[in-house]
Design a protein around this motif. Structure first.
Motif, PDB file in Angstrom:
ATOM      1  N   TYR A 119       3.726   2.984  -9.819  1.00  7.90           N
ATOM      2  CA  TYR A 119       3.148   1.977  -8.926  1.00  7.90           C
ATOM      3  C   TYR A 119       3.148   2.525  -7.503  1.00  7.90           C
ATOM      4  CZ  TYR A 119       3.811  -1.887 -12.288  1.00  7.90           C
ATOM      5  OH  TYR A 119       3.750  -2.728 -13.372  1.00  7.90           O
ATOM      6  N   VAL A 120       2.119   2.160  -6.751  1.00  5.68           N
ATOM      7  CA  VAL A 120       2.096   2.433  -5.323  1.00  5.68           C
ATOM      8  C   VAL A 120       1.900   1.087  -4.628  1.00  5.68           C
ATOM      9  CG1 VAL A 120       0.936   3.621  -3.426  1.00  5.68           C
ATOM     10  CG2 VAL A 120       1.121   4.733  -5.671  1.00  5.68           C
ATOM     11  N   VAL A 121       2.873   0.732  -3.790  1.00  2.00           N
ATOM     12  CA  VAL A 121       2.812  -0.516  -3.033  1.00  2.00           C
ATOM     13  C   VAL A 121       2.641  -0.133  -1.568  1.00  2.00           C
ATOM     14  CG1 VAL A 121       4.012  -2.636  -2.409  1.00  2.00           C
ATOM     15  CG2 VAL A 121       4.333  -1.653  -4.700  1.00  2.00           C
ATOM     16  N   THR A 122       1.521  -0.551  -0.993  1.00  2.00           N
ATOM     17  CA  THR A 122       1.231  -0.221   0.398  1.00  2.00           C
ATOM     18  C   THR A 122       1.362  -1.474   1.246  1.00  2.00           C
ATOM     19  OG1 THR A 122      -0.308   1.479  -0.373  1.00  2.00           O
ATOM     20  CG2 THR A 122      -0.482   0.815   1.937  1.00  2.00           C
ATOM     21  N   LEU A 123       2.151  -1.360   2.300  1.00  2.00           N
ATOM     22  CA  LEU A 123       2.372  -2.466   3.229  1.00  2.00           C
ATOM     23  C   LEU A 123       1.782  -2.099   4.580  1.00  2.00           C
ATOM     24  CD1 LEU A 123       5.989  -2.838   2.083  1.00  2.00           C
ATOM     25  CD2 LEU A 123       4.407  -4.760   2.067  1.00  2.00           C
ATOM     26  N   ALA A 124       1.149  -3.063   5.221  1.00  2.00           N
ATOM     27  CA  ALA A 124       0.551  -2.831   6.539  1.00  2.00           C
ATOM     28  C   ALA A 124       0.712  -4.081   7.387  1.00  2.00           C
ATOM     29  CB  ALA A 124      -0.928  -2.480   6.395  1.00  2.00           C
ATOM     30  N   ILE A 125       0.859  -3.854   8.677  1.00  2.00           N
ATOM     31  CA  ILE A 125       0.918  -4.968   9.619  1.00  2.00           C
ATOM     32  C   ILE A 125      -0.520  -5.316   9.974  1.00  2.00           C
ATOM     33  CG2 ILE A 125       1.736  -5.717  11.884  1.00  2.00           C
ATOM     34  CD1 ILE A 125       3.949  -3.517  11.565  1.00  2.00           C
ATOM     35  N   PRO A 126      -0.936  -6.574   9.723  1.00  2.00           N
ATOM     36  CA  PRO A 126      -2.328  -6.942  10.002  1.00  2.00           C
ATOM     37  C   PRO A 126      -2.593  -7.072  11.499  1.00  2.00           C
ATOM     38  CG  PRO A 126      -1.108  -8.856   9.223  1.00  2.00           C
ATOM     39  CD  PRO A 126      -0.174  -7.687   9.160  1.00  2.00           C
ATOM     40  N   PRO A 127      -3.868  -7.057  11.903  1.00  2.00           N
ATOM     41  CA  PRO A 127      -4.194  -7.283  13.311  1.00  2.00           C
ATOM     42  C   PRO A 127      -3.549  -8.586  13.776  1.00  2.00           C
ATOM     43  CG  PRO A 127      -6.152  -6.644  12.083  1.00  2.00           C
ATOM     44  CD  PRO A 127      -5.054  -6.861  11.074  1.00  2.00           C
ATOM     45  N   GLY A 128      -2.938  -8.547  14.927  1.00  2.00           N
ATOM     46  CA  GLY A 128      -2.244  -9.728  15.431  1.00  2.00           C
ATOM     47  C   GLY A 128      -0.756  -9.664  15.140  1.00  2.00           C
ATOM     48  N   GLY A 129      -0.349  -8.864  14.150  1.00  2.00           N
ATOM     49  CA  GLY A 129       1.057  -8.624  13.881  1.00  2.00           C
ATOM     50  C   GLY A 129       1.798  -9.681  13.090  1.00  2.00           C
ATOM     51  N   ALA A 130       1.131 -10.711  12.598  1.00  2.00           N
ATOM     52  CA  ALA A 130       1.824 -11.768  11.848  1.00  2.00           C
ATOM     53  C   ALA A 130       1.818 -11.448  10.363  1.00  2.00           C
ATOM     54  CB  ALA A 130       1.159 -13.120  12.097  1.00  2.00           C
ATOM     55  N   GLY A 131       2.996 -11.381   9.769  1.00  2.00           N
ATOM     56  CA  GLY A 131       3.100 -11.146   8.336  1.00  2.00           C
ATOM     57  C   GLY A 131       2.847  -9.705   7.957  1.00  2.00           C
ATOM     58  N   ARG A 132       2.554  -9.496   6.680  1.00  3.54           N
ATOM     59  CA  ARG A 132       2.278  -8.166   6.132  1.00  3.54           C
ATOM     60  C   ARG A 132       1.147  -8.273   5.119  1.00  3.54           C
ATOM     61  NH1 ARG A 132       4.961  -7.582   9.795  1.00  3.54           N
ATOM     62  NH2 ARG A 132       6.964  -6.593  10.064  1.00  3.54           N
ATOM     63  N   MET A 133       0.328  -7.224   5.072  1.00  5.87           N
ATOM     64  CA  MET A 133      -0.671  -7.107   4.022  1.00  5.87           C
ATOM     65  C   MET A 133      -0.073  -6.180   2.973  1.00  5.87           C
ATOM     66  SD  MET A 133      -3.165  -9.030   4.920  1.00  5.87           S
ATOM     67  CE  MET A 133      -4.283  -8.615   3.608  1.00  5.87           C
ATOM     68  N   VAL A 134      -0.199  -6.550   1.707  1.00  2.00           N
ATOM     69  CA  VAL A 134       0.335  -5.713   0.641  1.00  2.00           C
ATOM     70  C   VAL A 134      -0.758  -5.441  -0.381  1.00  2.00           C
ATOM     71  CG1 VAL A 134       1.211  -7.661  -0.738  1.00  2.00           C
ATOM     72  CG2 VAL A 134       2.229  -5.399  -1.019  1.00  2.00           C
ATOM     73  N   THR A 135      -0.790  -4.202  -0.850  1.00  2.00           N
ATOM     74  CA  THR A 135      -1.703  -3.788  -1.901  1.00  2.00           C
ATOM     75  C   THR A 135      -0.884  -3.054  -2.959  1.00  2.00           C
ATOM     76  OG1 THR A 135      -3.439  -3.470  -0.256  1.00  2.00           O
ATOM     77  CG2 THR A 135      -3.827  -2.531  -2.424  1.00  2.00           C
ATOM     78  N   VAL A 136      -1.102  -3.393  -4.220  1.00  2.00           N
ATOM     79  CA  VAL A 136      -0.385  -2.733  -5.312  1.00  2.00           C
ATOM     80  C   VAL A 136      -1.400  -2.051  -6.205  1.00  2.00           C
ATOM     81  CG1 VAL A 136       1.122  -3.056  -7.309  1.00  2.00           C
ATOM     82  CG2 VAL A 136       1.423  -4.508  -5.291  1.00  2.00           C
ATOM     83  N   SER A 137      -1.134  -0.791  -6.505  1.00  2.00           N
ATOM     84  CA  SER A 137      -1.975  -0.099  -7.489  1.00  2.00           C
ATOM     85  C   SER A 137      -1.063   0.538  -8.512  1.00  2.00           C
ATOM     86  CB  SER A 137      -2.866   0.931  -6.800  1.00  2.00           C
ATOM     87  OG  SER A 137      -2.101   1.888  -6.119  1.00  2.00           O
ATOM     88  N   ARG A 138      -1.570   0.612  -9.714  1.00  2.00           N
ATOM     89  CA  ARG A 138      -0.822   1.204 -10.822  1.00  2.00           C
ATOM     90  C   ARG A 138      -1.369   2.607 -11.001  1.00  2.00           C
ATOM     91  NH1 ARG A 138       2.985   0.320 -14.252  1.00  2.00           N
ATOM     92  NH2 ARG A 138       2.719   0.384 -16.486  1.00  2.00           N
ATOM     93  N   SER A 139      -0.473   3.575 -11.182  1.00  2.00           N
ATOM     94  CA  SER A 139      -0.926   4.937 -11.434  1.00  2.00           C
ATOM     95  C   SER A 139      -0.216   5.476 -12.661  1.00  2.00           C
ATOM     96  CB  SER A 139      -0.686   5.826 -10.198  1.00  2.00           C
ATOM     97  OG  SER A 139       0.606   5.664  -9.702  1.00  2.00           O
ATOM     98  N   GLY A 140      -0.562   6.675 -13.053  1.00  2.00           N
ATOM     99  CA  GLY A 140       0.114   7.300 -14.185  1.00  2.00           C
ATOM    100  C   GLY A 140      -0.330   6.811 -15.517  1.00  2.00           C
TER     101      GLY A 140
END
Length: 140
Positions: A119-140
């Motif tokens: 699994y690859v879980v990517t976290l990013a701070i969205p514009p404005g800085g409130a909360g987090r954006m998360v994306t999960v992808s399955r690999s392998g």
């Protein structure tokens, strides 16, 4: 598909949700800039796997690896930020136990670890800085 985690409670709930999908042998990469919430998400996943919402889950920044025993089996939480050389990852034993669930922050410092990810879980701070954006992808 990116998902907004508006606060710490949403991050904890997402970590618990992801923990239900994990099986022994999974290697999860937690990606994102400094302060994006990688350790907070790892903490939520580990607490859910352990069945203990109050479990002490320190950042592995200085220890590099923190081990946990959970009902789903062993869990390793690693932070490779301070890794001096990609070859040093062998000494950490992250791939030694095929029954362990392994969570890795800053995995890009070791191609061997990124190649083994399920699994690859990517976290990013969205514009404005409130909360987090998360994306999960399955690999392998």
């Amino acid at each position: 598909m990116p998902r907004l985690l508006p606060d710490d409670a949403a991050t904890a709930a997402f970590g618990a949700e992801l923990a239900t999908e994990l099986v022994p042998g999974d290697l999860i990469l937690l990606e994102g800039d400094l302060g994006a919430g990688k350790t907070a998400l790892a903490r939520a996943i580990i607490r859910a796997l352990a069945g203990d919402p109050n479990l002490e889950v320190p950042s592995p920044t200085f220890a590099l690896v923190q081990p946990y025993d959970t009902p789903k089996g062993p869990v390793l939480h690693a932070d490779l930020y301070r890794l001096g050389d990609p070859r040093e990852v062998d000494e950490l034993g992250l791939l030694d136990n095929p029954d362990a669930i392994v969570l890795v922050e800053w995995a890009e410092r070791s191609p061997e670890i990124t190649d083994a990810a399920t699994y690859v879980v990517t976290l990013a701070i969205p514009p404005g800085g409130a909360g987090r954006m998360v994306t999960v992808s399955r690999s392998g």
